[in-house]
Design a protein around this motif. Sequence first.
Motif, short mmCIF file in Angstrom:
data_model
loop_
_atom_site.label_atom_id
_atom_site.label_comp_id
_atom_site.label_asym_id
_atom_site.label_seq_id
_atom_site.Cartn_x
_atom_site.Cartn_y
_atom_site.Cartn_z
N PHE A 57 21.00 -5.29 -10.80
CA PHE A 57 19.97 -5.44 -11.82
C PHE A 57 19.20 -6.72 -11.48
O PHE A 57 19.81 -7.74 -11.15
CB PHE A 57 20.69 -5.58 -13.17
CG PHE A 57 19.78 -5.69 -14.36
CD1 PHE A 57 18.77 -4.78 -14.58
CD2 PHE A 57 19.96 -6.73 -15.28
CE1 PHE A 57 17.95 -4.88 -15.69
CE2 PHE A 57 19.15 -6.84 -16.40
CZ PHE A 57 18.14 -5.90 -16.60
N CYS A 123 10.21 -7.06 -18.71
CA CYS A 123 10.57 -8.15 -19.64
C CYS A 123 10.24 -9.46 -18.95
O CYS A 123 10.25 -9.53 -17.72
CB CYS A 123 12.06 -8.14 -19.93
SG CYS A 123 12.62 -6.67 -20.76
N ALA A 125 12.17 -12.06 -19.05
CA ALA A 125 13.44 -12.52 -18.48
C ALA A 125 14.43 -11.37 -18.68
O ALA A 125 14.35 -10.65 -19.68
CB ALA A 125 13.93 -13.76 -19.21
N TYR A 126 15.35 -11.20 -17.73
CA TYR A 126 16.28 -10.07 -17.83
C TYR A 126 17.68 -10.52 -18.23
O TYR A 126 18.27 -11.39 -17.58
CB TYR A 126 16.32 -9.30 -16.50
CG TYR A 126 15.01 -8.60 -16.25
CD1 TYR A 126 14.60 -7.58 -17.11
CD2 TYR A 126 14.16 -8.98 -15.23
CE1 TYR A 126 13.38 -6.95 -16.93
CE2 TYR A 126 12.94 -8.36 -15.05
CZ TYR A 126 12.55 -7.35 -15.91
OH TYR A 126 11.34 -6.73 -15.75
N CYS A 127 18.18 -9.92 -19.33
CA CYS A 127 19.50 -10.26 -19.84
C CYS A 127 20.54 -9.45 -19.06
O CYS A 127 20.38 -8.23 -18.90
CB CYS A 127 19.60 -9.88 -21.32
SG CYS A 127 18.13 -10.36 -22.25
N CYS A 130 21.88 -6.10 -20.55
CA CYS A 130 20.86 -5.23 -21.15
C CYS A 130 21.31 -3.76 -21.24
O CYS A 130 21.69 -3.15 -20.24
CB CYS A 130 19.59 -5.31 -20.32
SG CYS A 130 18.31 -4.22 -20.94
N VAL A 136 14.82 -0.87 -17.18
CA VAL A 136 13.93 -2.02 -17.12
C VAL A 136 14.08 -2.79 -15.81
O VAL A 136 15.12 -2.76 -15.16
CB VAL A 136 14.13 -3.00 -18.31
CG1 VAL A 136 13.96 -2.29 -19.63
CG2 VAL A 136 15.46 -3.70 -18.26
N GLY A 170 11.15 -1.53 -25.27
CA GLY A 170 10.93 -1.42 -23.84
C GLY A 170 12.24 -1.63 -23.10
O GLY A 170 13.26 -1.09 -23.49
N GLY A 171 12.16 -2.56 -22.14
CA GLY A 171 11.28 -3.67 -21.85
C GLY A 171 10.84 -4.44 -23.11
O GLY A 171 11.40 -4.25 -24.17
N LYS A 202 12.18 -10.20 -27.17
CA LYS A 202 12.93 -11.44 -26.94
C LYS A 202 11.97 -12.59 -26.61
O LYS A 202 12.39 -13.71 -26.33
CB LYS A 202 13.94 -11.22 -25.79
CG LYS A 202 15.00 -12.30 -25.68
CD LYS A 202 16.00 -12.01 -24.60
CE LYS A 202 16.87 -13.21 -24.27
NZ LYS A 202 17.82 -13.57 -25.32
N HIS A 230 15.32 -10.94 -30.69
CA HIS A 230 16.61 -10.98 -30.00
C HIS A 230 16.95 -12.45 -29.72
O HIS A 230 16.35 -13.07 -28.85
CB HIS A 230 16.46 -10.16 -28.71
CG HIS A 230 17.65 -10.13 -27.82
ND1 HIS A 230 17.71 -9.37 -26.68
CD2 HIS A 230 18.83 -10.76 -27.87
CE1 HIS A 230 18.88 -9.53 -26.08
NE2 HIS A 230 19.57 -10.39 -26.79
S1 SF4 Z 1 15.06 -5.03 -22.82
FE1 SF4 Z 1 15.81 -6.69 -24.17
S2 SF4 Z 1 17.96 -6.92 -23.61
FE2 SF4 Z 1 16.98 -5.79 -21.94
S3 SF4 Z 1 16.39 -7.37 -20.47
FE3 SF4 Z 1 14.64 -6.99 -21.77
S4 SF4 Z 1 14.80 -8.55 -23.39
FE4 SF4 Z 1 16.82 -8.41 -22.40
#
Ligand code: SF4
Length: 370
Positions: A57, A123, A125-127, A130, A136, A170-171, A202, A230
């Motif tokens: 990811f 996004c 930034a990527y969590c 997720c 995403v 989304g995203g 987020k 978030h």
């Molecule tokens: S969709 Fe939400 S949880 Fe997933 S990476 Fe983007 S901000 Fe983070």
Amino acid sequence: MTKAADFRKRFYPDVSAREWNDWRWQLKNRLTTAEQIGRLFELTEPERTALSMPDSFPTAITPYYASLLADSPLRKTMLPSPAEKTVGAGETPDPLGEEPCMVADGLVHRYPDRVLFLTTHYCSAYCRYCTRSRLVGRHAARAEPMKDRWEKAFAYIAAHPEVRDVLVSGGDPLTMADETLDYLLGRLRAIKHVEMIRIGSKVPAVLPMRITPALMKTIRKHHPVYFSLHFTHPDEMTPETAKACERIADAGVLSGSQTVLLKGVNDDAETLKKLMHELLKHRVRPYYLFQCDPIEGSMHFRVPVAKGIELINALRGHTSGYAVPTYAIDIPGGGGKIIVADQRCVGRDGAFLLLKNFENDIYRYPDPVE
Ligand code: SF4
């Protein structure tokens, strides 16, 4: 000087405050490699290894959010770990079973009166945990409006008068330009039976400079609009994020926060309580505390449900009810959300119901018997 401003002076001496506070500059300068991140703070060996693992990811962190990470538990939410390659029992790429409920490209219709509209795969930034990591971050290096894809979703919603609530997600939809959002919200608003629109984002935590007066003016045109935000940890409640939350509230948008319970990040009562208090101070209502979804490679993030119940019990009754989110599990396989709590009705004594309070004392309530 804020932590982020200090960080800018130290690591981005040639970048003006104006550029730094421009959300497009932040997106253009996201950190995605070990080399870029290692320039800002020392990486551990496992982090370095994980950053070079193939088929992972993607990693992306805004320079602003990076300023908060070095000595914060939030670091674990953004930097990959080799543990992501271990798939635990019951973990799947689509734990919520969204794909079978996809009624048009990006449109999930699972609950009777509402739909989830996945409008972008991007996004800021990527969590690492997720739920939609299968979708995403994989497709585009920039925010793609995907407007052509939306037509079928608009048509489906228009043809289904039972849909009164659209969750735009989304995203992260707030990474799209004001004009694109205006178009999207305008199209949804034009459908008479759509009573409310929610936007899941987020951005106030990872890119607070995106919450501009112009954006909020655009959102106001389409009321009632709600934000599902978030937030993860009190370290996110910086002066920059506080200002973003104030702008959102001043525009008449009601915001709820959805927090994912994460091992080693926010799984203690004091951290959670502080986060919930900070959110309320900035007019964001704690809404859900979610058990982390079993996506592939998420074992190192997941906390036993019994501990989650313990944590919620440490809040309920011990602070304002507004500060206590609802603890829930989004059930794997498309079962929907289930509220999890321990048993407070503990029995009956004739016409009296026996109830256990937050201090575990038993009280009697005269309960009418039919
Ligand atoms: S969709 Fe939400 S949880 Fe997933 S990476 Fe983007 S901000 Fe983070």
